[in-house]
Design a protein around this motif. Structure first.
Motif, PDB file in Angstrom:
ATOM      1  N   LEU A 116     -11.897  25.230  68.881  1.00  0.00           N
ATOM      2  CA  LEU A 116     -11.895  26.309  67.910  1.00  0.00           C
ATOM      3  C   LEU A 116     -12.742  25.883  66.727  1.00  0.00           C
ATOM      4  CD1 LEU A 116     -10.672  29.063  66.885  1.00  0.00           C
ATOM      5  CD2 LEU A 116      -8.966  27.645  65.685  1.00  0.00           C
ATOM      6  N   CYS A 117     -13.795  26.621  66.444  1.00  0.00           N
ATOM      7  CA  CYS A 117     -14.626  26.366  65.267  1.00  0.00           C
ATOM      8  C   CYS A 117     -14.127  27.256  64.126  1.00  0.00           C
ATOM      9  CB  CYS A 117     -16.089  26.678  65.562  1.00  0.00           C
ATOM     10  SG  CYS A 117     -16.827  25.626  66.812  1.00  0.00           S
ATOM     11  N   THR A 118     -13.868  26.662  62.978  1.00  0.00           N
ATOM     12  CA  THR A 118     -13.260  27.420  61.885  1.00  0.00           C
ATOM     13  C   THR A 118     -14.203  27.544  60.695  1.00  0.00           C
ATOM     14  OG1 THR A 118     -12.267  25.443  60.876  1.00  0.00           O
ATOM     15  CG2 THR A 118     -10.948  26.624  62.514  1.00  0.00           C
ATOM     16  N   HIS A 119     -14.325  28.773  60.192  1.00  0.00           N
ATOM     17  CA  HIS A 119     -14.882  28.954  58.854  1.00  0.00           C
ATOM     18  C   HIS A 119     -13.708  28.743  57.911  1.00  0.00           C
ATOM     19  CE1 HIS A 119     -17.673  30.791  55.814  1.00  0.00           C
ATOM     20  NE2 HIS A 119     -16.506  30.834  55.187  1.00  0.00           N
ATOM     21  N   GLY A 120     -13.642  27.567  57.326  1.00  0.00           N
ATOM     22  CA  GLY A 120     -12.436  27.121  56.656  1.00  0.00           C
ATOM     23  C   GLY A 120     -12.303  27.572  55.219  1.00  0.00           C
ATOM     24  N   GLU A 121     -12.122  28.858  55.017  1.00  0.00           N
ATOM     25  CA  GLU A 121     -11.864  29.392  53.686  1.00  0.00           C
ATOM     26  C   GLU A 121     -10.841  30.517  53.783  1.00  0.00           C
ATOM     27  OE1 GLU A 121     -15.453  29.298  50.756  1.00  0.00           O
ATOM     28  OE2 GLU A 121     -16.087  30.407  52.532  1.00  0.00           O
ATOM     29  N   VAL A 122      -9.949  30.576  52.807  1.00  0.00           N
ATOM     30  CA  VAL A 122      -9.088  31.748  52.687  1.00  0.00           C
ATOM     31  C   VAL A 122      -9.862  32.831  51.945  1.00  0.00           C
ATOM     32  CG1 VAL A 122      -6.968  30.408  52.729  1.00  0.00           C
ATOM     33  CG2 VAL A 122      -8.045  30.927  50.519  1.00  0.00           C
ATOM     34  N   THR A 123      -9.429  34.063  52.111  1.00  0.00           N
ATOM     35  CA  THR A 123     -10.122  35.186  51.467  1.00  0.00           C
ATOM     36  C   THR A 123      -9.229  35.916  50.467  1.00  0.00           C
ATOM     37  OG1 THR A 123      -9.535  36.599  53.344  1.00  0.00           O
ATOM     38  CG2 THR A 123     -11.690  35.522  53.393  1.00  0.00           C
ATOM     39  N   ASP A 124      -8.101  35.325  50.141  1.00  0.00           N
ATOM     40  CA  ASP A 124      -7.208  35.906  49.131  1.00  0.00           C
ATOM     41  C   ASP A 124      -7.964  36.042  47.815  1.00  0.00           C
ATOM     42  OD1 ASP A 124      -5.279  36.416  47.169  1.00  0.00           O
ATOM     43  OD2 ASP A 124      -3.774  35.159  48.142  1.00  0.00           O
ATOM     44  N   PRO A 125      -8.076  37.247  47.266  1.00  0.00           N
ATOM     45  CA  PRO A 125      -8.843  37.425  46.027  1.00  0.00           C
ATOM     46  C   PRO A 125      -8.272  36.666  44.838  1.00  0.00           C
ATOM     47  CG  PRO A 125      -7.640  39.440  46.586  1.00  0.00           C
ATOM     48  CD  PRO A 125      -7.535  38.522  47.761  1.00  0.00           C
ATOM     49  N   GLU A 126      -7.030  36.232  44.946  1.00  0.00           N
ATOM     50  CA  GLU A 126      -6.432  35.470  43.847  1.00  0.00           C
ATOM     51  C   GLU A 126      -6.830  34.004  43.863  1.00  0.00           C
ATOM     52  OE1 GLU A 126      -2.243  36.063  43.773  1.00  0.00           O
ATOM     53  OE2 GLU A 126      -2.388  38.233  43.489  1.00  0.00           O
ATOM     54  N   VAL A 127      -7.445  33.550  44.956  1.00  0.00           N
ATOM     55  CA  VAL A 127      -7.863  32.145  45.063  1.00  0.00           C
ATOM     56  C   VAL A 127      -9.304  32.025  44.607  1.00  0.00           C
ATOM     57  CG1 VAL A 127      -8.235  30.200  46.625  1.00  0.00           C
ATOM     58  CG2 VAL A 127      -6.260  31.712  46.953  1.00  0.00           C
ATOM     59  N   ASP A 128      -9.569  31.122  43.671  1.00  0.00           N
ATOM     60  CA  ASP A 128     -10.919  30.895  43.167  1.00  0.00           C
ATOM     61  C   ASP A 128     -11.848  30.499  44.309  1.00  0.00           C
ATOM     62  OD1 ASP A 128     -13.109  28.997  41.973  1.00  0.00           O
ATOM     63  OD2 ASP A 128     -12.312  30.079  40.243  1.00  0.00           O
ATOM     64  N   ILE A 129     -13.079  31.000  44.291  1.00  0.00           N
ATOM     65  CA  ILE A 129     -14.018  30.754  45.386  1.00  0.00           C
ATOM     66  C   ILE A 129     -14.286  29.262  45.588  1.00  0.00           C
ATOM     67  CG2 ILE A 129     -16.105  30.962  43.962  1.00  0.00           C
ATOM     68  CD1 ILE A 129     -17.363  32.452  46.388  1.00  0.00           C
ATOM     69  N   PHE A 130     -14.171  28.462  44.516  1.00  0.00           N
ATOM     70  CA  PHE A 130     -14.403  27.025  44.643  1.00  0.00           C
ATOM     71  C   PHE A 130     -13.191  26.285  45.223  1.00  0.00           C
ATOM     72  CE2 PHE A 130     -17.459  28.314  41.384  1.00  0.00           C
ATOM     73  CZ  PHE A 130     -18.626  27.793  41.926  1.00  0.00           C
ATOM     74  N   ASP A 131     -12.047  26.986  45.344  1.00  0.00           N
ATOM     75  CA  ASP A 131     -10.830  26.370  45.875  1.00  0.00           C
ATOM     76  C   ASP A 131     -10.478  26.842  47.280  1.00  0.00           C
ATOM     77  OD1 ASP A 131     -10.485  25.062  43.439  1.00  0.00           O
ATOM     78  OD2 ASP A 131      -9.316  26.728  42.600  1.00  0.00           O
ATOM     79  N   ARG A 132     -11.276  27.740  47.835  1.00  0.00           N
ATOM     80  CA  ARG A 132     -10.885  28.395  49.087  1.00  0.00           C
ATOM     81  C   ARG A 132     -10.786  27.433  50.268  1.00  0.00           C
ATOM     82  NH1 ARG A 132     -14.006  34.284  49.033  1.00  0.00           N
ATOM     83  NH2 ARG A 132     -12.711  35.209  47.383  1.00  0.00           N
ATOM     84  N   GLU A 133     -11.623  26.405  50.282  1.00  0.00           N
ATOM     85  CA  GLU A 133     -11.563  25.453  51.398  1.00  0.00           C
ATOM     86  C   GLU A 133     -10.290  24.612  51.333  1.00  0.00           C
ATOM     87  OE1 GLU A 133     -14.070  21.525  52.400  1.00  0.00           O
ATOM     88  OE2 GLU A 133     -15.197  23.367  52.744  1.00  0.00           O
ATOM     89  N   ALA A 134      -9.991  24.087  50.166  1.00  0.00           N
ATOM     90  CA  ALA A 134      -8.795  23.256  50.028  1.00  0.00           C
ATOM     91  C   ALA A 134      -7.531  24.056  50.334  1.00  0.00           C
ATOM     92  CB  ALA A 134      -8.726  22.672  48.618  1.00  0.00           C
ATOM     93  N   VAL A 135      -7.495  25.297  49.894  1.00  0.00           N
ATOM     94  CA  VAL A 135      -6.321  26.137  50.162  1.00  0.00           C
ATOM     95  C   VAL A 135      -6.219  26.450  51.655  1.00  0.00           C
ATOM     96  CG1 VAL A 135      -5.260  28.383  49.709  1.00  0.00           C
ATOM     97  CG2 VAL A 135      -6.290  27.094  47.831  1.00  0.00           C
ATOM     98  N   PHE A 136      -7.360  26.668  52.315  1.00  0.00           N
ATOM     99  CA  PHE A 136      -7.351  26.911  53.761  1.00  0.00           C
ATOM    100  C   PHE A 136      -6.750  25.724  54.508  1.00  0.00           C
ATOM    101  CE2 PHE A 136      -9.248  26.576  57.971  1.00  0.00           C
ATOM    102  CZ  PHE A 136      -9.084  27.849  58.484  1.00  0.00           C
ATOM    103  N   ILE A 137      -7.124  24.524  54.119  1.00  0.00           N
ATOM    104  CA  ILE A 137      -6.586  23.332  54.781  1.00  0.00           C
ATOM    105  C   ILE A 137      -5.066  23.295  54.640  1.00  0.00           C
ATOM    106  CG2 ILE A 137      -6.487  20.812  54.693  1.00  0.00           C
ATOM    107  CD1 ILE A 137      -9.465  20.914  53.843  1.00  0.00           C
ATOM    108  N   ASP A 138      -4.574  23.563  53.437  1.00  0.00           N
ATOM    109  CA  ASP A 138      -3.141  23.450  53.176  1.00  0.00           C
ATOM    110  C   ASP A 138      -2.332  24.575  53.813  1.00  0.00           C
ATOM    111  OD1 ASP A 138      -3.534  21.160  51.699  1.00  0.00           O
ATOM    112  OD2 ASP A 138      -3.522  22.186  49.759  1.00  0.00           O
TER     113      ASP A 138
END
Length: 346
Positions: free
Chosen positions: A133-155
């Motif tokens: 499975l290849c992942t684009h590892g970002e969340v898209t929640d508008p409340e999450v800062d764009i610079f934090d989306r990868e770290a939040v996706f991991i968690d």
């Protein structure tokens, strides 16, 4: 060192587009790379095995005469994807991975996954047959800062998924953060991570200082300098978790230089000389082959290429084309902002 010869590299994350754009930019990847994992986010996307077979045929027809380049096909995961179709496409040897795009995360991702529970039957089948499975590892929640989306996706997404399906083989594509590199390093043999050329070279200052630079805008967006340095340490470490995936993503200039410009850096033309420059700066030219030519095939359970590629360093900087002219329009080649003395000897 004035030259280095390595096994011919592969690109484990590549956008080739379709139609006139495919015709124009495919030779740029086929020149240096033997194989590439081809992204499925076309319009409409590559969802089924039949879609992948048709797209592969179009790519092969577009290859320049005499080129030796193998497209490794992927499927675009949707909430309607059929597990049996995925398994059949993998068993035939056609499909090498399935791509998870969180809906709205990047270019042509509006048909992606909104509820991971709805695709669990597909992921369970993939885990059983060993299909990555290849992942684009970002969340898209508008409340999450764009610079934090990868770290939040991991968690919030990746860690719970891997705990639920520990046998699922996962590629964290285009990691951009210290957190991503650290997580991949501790991920065991079911986790790999690709790193792009441009994220080894630019940080967010390159994008924003002195005016917005649209040709440095990509997703995931470039981060702070500390993250860039962490990616350099990972890429040049030789560790098998890390391998090259350029995420080379062509857009015509009119859509990049726009009020709502498209995300993507086009690096297919000059990736290998740029990597030689980066690895030389880090005192790690002897590890370039691992990153570009060995670690990726090992993760995907494919043989390394037997052919070789030779990089030569010259006294004068090498001139790369500023743009690739296609029937779809001009595509600007990534400019690293410094002179590059390495080139691939043809």
């Amino acid at each position: 060192m004035q030259e280095i010869t390595i096994r011919r590299p592969d690109d484990w994350h590549l956008h080739l587009r379709d139609g006139a754009m495919l015709q124009g930019i495919l030779p740029e990847s086929a020149r240096d790379f033997a194989r590439a994992i081809v992204m499925p986010n076309l319009v409409p996307p590559v969802v089924t095995g039949a879609d992948a077979a048709a797209y592969r045929d179009r790519i092969l027809r577009a290859l320049p005469e005499g080129a030796t380049f193998e497209p490794l096909m992927t499927l675009y995961l949707t909430e309607g994807t059929d597990p049996a179709d995925v398994a059949a496409a993998a068993a035939s040897g056609l499909v090498k991975a399935v791509k998870l795009y969180p809906a709205g995360a990047t270019t042509n991702s509006h048909g992606g996954v909104r509820d991971l529970d709805k695709v669990m039957p597909v992921l369970e089948r993939m885990a059983a047959i060993g299909l990555p499975l290849c992942t684009h590892g970002e969340v898209t929640d508008p409340e999450v800062d764009i610079f934090d989306r990868e770290a939040v996706f991991i968690d919030t997404v990746l860690s719970p998924l891997r705990a639920r399906l520990p046998e699922l083989r996962v590629v964290m594509e285009h990691i951009t953060t210290e957190e991503g590199a650290a997580y991949a390093l501790e991920g065991g043999d079911t986790l790999g991570a690709t790193i792009t050329t441009h994220h080894l070279i630019i940080n967010r200052n390159h994008l924003l200082v002195g005016g917005i630079k649209p040709h440095y805008y990509c997703l995931p967006v470039a981060k702070r300098e500390a993250h860039r340095l962490a990616l350099r340490r990972a890429a040049t470490s030789g560790d098998g978790h890390f391998f090259l995936g350029t995420d080379s993503a062509p857009h015509v200039d009119a859509l990049k230089e726009h009020a709502c410009g498209c995300a993507g850096c086009f690096t297919a033309t000059n990736t290998m000389p740029l990597l030689a420059h980066v690895f030389e700066e880090e005192g790690a030219l002897d590890r370039l082959e691992a990153f570009a030519s060995l670690n990726g095939p090992a993760f995907y359970r494919l043989p390394a290429n037997e052919t070789r590629l030779r990089l030569v360093k010259s006294a004068a900087p090498h001139a790369f084309p500023e743009k690739i002219l296609t029937e779809a329009g001009p595509v600007t080649v990534f400019n690293p902002g410094f002179p590059v003395h390495w080139h691939v000897e043809s």
